[in-house]
Scaffold this motif. Structure first.
Motif, PDB file in Angstrom:
ATOM      1  N   GLY A  76       0.822  -1.254  -0.008  1.00 41.90           N
ATOM      2  CA  GLY A  76      -0.054   0.001   0.045  1.00 41.90           C
ATOM      3  C   GLY A  76       0.668   1.249  -0.014  1.00 41.90           C
ATOM      4  O   GLY A  76       2.013   1.202  -0.501  1.00 41.90           O
ATOM      5  N   TRP A  77       0.217   2.436   0.595  1.00 43.76           N
ATOM      6  CA  TRP A  77       1.033   3.682   0.656  1.00 43.76           C
ATOM      7  C   TRP A  77       0.422   4.395   1.822  1.00 43.76           C
ATOM      8  O   TRP A  77      -0.983   4.318   2.098  1.00 43.76           O
ATOM      9  CB  TRP A  77       0.836   4.509  -0.769  1.00 43.76           C
ATOM     10  N   LEU A  78       1.115   5.516   2.025  1.00 38.09           N
ATOM     11  CA  LEU A  78       0.703   6.701   3.108  1.00 38.09           C
ATOM     12  C   LEU A  78       0.781   7.785   2.322  1.00 38.09           C
ATOM     13  O   LEU A  78       2.131   7.957   1.717  1.00 38.09           O
ATOM     14  CB  LEU A  78       1.372   6.513   4.132  1.00 38.09           C
ATOM     15  N   ARG A  79      -0.055   8.683   2.068  1.00 37.47           N
ATOM     16  CA  ARG A  79       0.178   9.877   1.515  1.00 37.47           C
ATOM     17  C   ARG A  79      -0.576  11.070   2.378  1.00 37.47           C
ATOM     18  O   ARG A  79      -1.490  10.900   3.292  1.00 37.47           O
ATOM     19  CB  ARG A  79      -0.605   9.931  -0.041  1.00 37.47           C
ATOM     20  N   VAL A  80       0.088  12.461   2.171  1.00 35.79           N
ATOM     21  CA  VAL A  80      -0.370  13.448   3.050  1.00 35.79           C
ATOM     22  C   VAL A  80      -1.005  14.572   2.072  1.00 35.79           C
ATOM     23  O   VAL A  80      -0.416  14.606   0.968  1.00 35.79           O
ATOM     24  CB  VAL A  80       0.775  14.009   3.783  1.00 35.79           C
ATOM     25  N   THR A  81      -2.040  15.254   2.610  1.00 36.44           N
ATOM     26  CA  THR A  81      -2.519  16.240   1.746  1.00 36.44           C
ATOM     27  C   THR A  81      -2.854  17.464   2.612  1.00 36.44           C
ATOM     28  O   THR A  81      -3.090  17.275   4.064  1.00 36.44           O
ATOM     29  CB  THR A  81      -3.561  15.753   1.241  1.00 36.44           C
ATOM     30  N   GLY A  82      -3.188  18.594   2.236  1.00 35.71           N
ATOM     31  CA  GLY A  82      -3.713  19.663   3.016  1.00 35.71           C
ATOM     32  C   GLY A  82      -2.561  20.564   3.732  1.00 35.71           C
ATOM     33  O   GLY A  82      -3.066  21.440   4.474  1.00 35.71           O
ATOM     34  N   ALA A  83      -1.313  20.316   3.749  1.00 39.76           N
ATOM     35  CA  ALA A  83      -0.370  21.102   4.672  1.00 39.76           C
ATOM     36  C   ALA A  83      -0.535  22.507   4.337  1.00 39.76           C
ATOM     37  O   ALA A  83      -0.537  22.942   2.983  1.00 39.76           O
ATOM     38  CB  ALA A  83       1.050  20.129   4.292  1.00 39.76           C
ATOM     39  N   THR A  84      -0.033  23.192   5.252  1.00 33.89           N
ATOM     40  CA  THR A  84      -0.227  24.889   5.175  1.00 33.89           C
ATOM     41  C   THR A  84       0.929  25.332   5.913  1.00 33.89           C
ATOM     42  O   THR A  84       1.577  24.643   6.990  1.00 33.89           O
ATOM     43  CB  THR A  84      -1.587  25.450   5.199  1.00 33.89           C
ATOM     44  N   GLY A  85       1.242  26.485   5.520  1.00 38.87           N
ATOM     45  CA  GLY A  85       2.299  27.212   6.534  1.00 38.87           C
ATOM     46  C   GLY A  85       3.553  26.549   6.900  1.00 38.87           C
ATOM     47  O   GLY A  85       4.015  25.985   5.848  1.00 38.87           O
ATOM     48  N   ARG A  86       3.934  26.470   7.968  1.00 39.24           N
ATOM     49  CA  ARG A  86       5.160  25.915   8.531  1.00 39.24           C
ATOM     50  C   ARG A  86       5.310  24.357   8.127  1.00 39.24           C
ATOM     51  O   ARG A  86       6.288  23.745   7.920  1.00 39.24           O
ATOM     52  CB  ARG A  86       5.132  26.026   9.991  1.00 39.24           C
ATOM     53  N   VAL A  87       4.009  23.828   8.305  1.00 40.74           N
ATOM     54  CA  VAL A  87       4.015  22.292   8.010  1.00 40.74           C
ATOM     55  C   VAL A  87       4.485  21.771   6.585  1.00 40.74           C
ATOM     56  O   VAL A  87       5.174  21.027   6.175  1.00 40.74           O
ATOM     57  CB  VAL A  87       2.671  21.490   8.479  1.00 40.74           C
ATOM     58  N   GLU A  88       3.773  22.765   5.605  1.00 41.23           N
ATOM     59  CA  GLU A  88       4.082  22.577   4.289  1.00 41.23           C
ATOM     60  C   GLU A  88       5.432  22.702   3.931  1.00 41.23           C
ATOM     61  O   GLU A  88       6.142  22.158   3.246  1.00 41.23           O
ATOM     62  CB  GLU A  88       3.257  23.592   3.435  1.00 41.23           C
ATOM     63  N   ARG A  89       5.994  23.744   4.681  1.00 42.39           N
ATOM     64  CA  ARG A  89       7.507  24.267   4.307  1.00 42.39           C
ATOM     65  C   ARG A  89       8.543  23.078   5.031  1.00 42.39           C
ATOM     66  O   ARG A  89       9.424  22.729   4.275  1.00 42.39           O
ATOM     67  CB  ARG A  89       7.663  25.396   5.340  1.00 42.39           C
ATOM     68  N   VAL A  90       8.013  22.486   6.084  1.00 39.41           N
ATOM     69  CA  VAL A  90       8.900  21.357   6.663  1.00 39.41           C
ATOM     70  C   VAL A  90       8.653  20.202   5.418  1.00 39.41           C
ATOM     71  O   VAL A  90       9.824  19.618   5.264  1.00 39.41           O
ATOM     72  CB  VAL A  90       8.452  20.827   8.074  1.00 39.41           C
ATOM     73  N   LEU A  91       7.758  19.962   5.081  1.00 36.87           N
ATOM     74  CA  LEU A  91       7.770  18.858   4.154  1.00 36.87           C
ATOM     75  C   LEU A  91       8.182  18.853   2.689  1.00 36.87           C
ATOM     76  O   LEU A  91       8.898  18.284   2.191  1.00 36.87           O
ATOM     77  CB  LEU A  91       5.885  18.528   3.906  1.00 36.87           C
TER      78      LEU A  91
END
Length: 115
Positions: A76-91
């Protein structure tokens, strides 16, 4: 701020998780426990919504990677969505936005072309 993990079955299979608050060394074990439990119960596709996550440190990143590794080991897989701000920057800085990203306007997460 309190950290919460909620999840539900996705239409078409898999689990949809929603994270809220701060994901750090004190809260990452909670996420890891949920991801482990879901994969042990047979969930192979884990979509994690980060829209309400306000902070993520290296232990949170490690939890995402570990969850993806466990899901991948089961086909399978794990996927992330919807990150904004500092979280998006870290990703983005860690490269996980490209590896685990799931833009809302795309189809099935595994349909992406390999680099």
């Amino acid at each position: 701020m309190t950290f919460t993990v909620t999840y539900a079955q996705r239409d078409g299979g898999g689990a949809f998780l929603r994270l809220a608050g701060e994901l750090d060394m004190s809260t990452a074990p909670e996420l890891t426990a949920v991801l482990d439990r879901l994969t042990e119960q047979g969930e192979r596709h884990l979509l994690v919504d980060l829209a309400e996550l306000t902070f993520c440190d290296s232990t949170g990143i490690a939890a995402f990677v570990r969850g993806d590794n466990r899901a991948t080991a089961r086909g399978g897989w794990l996927r992330v969505t919807g990150a904004t701000g500092r979280v998006e920057r870290v990703l983005r800085l860690t490269g996980l936005a490209e590896v685990l990203g799931y833009p809302p306007d795309t189809g099935h997460p595994t349909a992406r072309s390999a680099p």
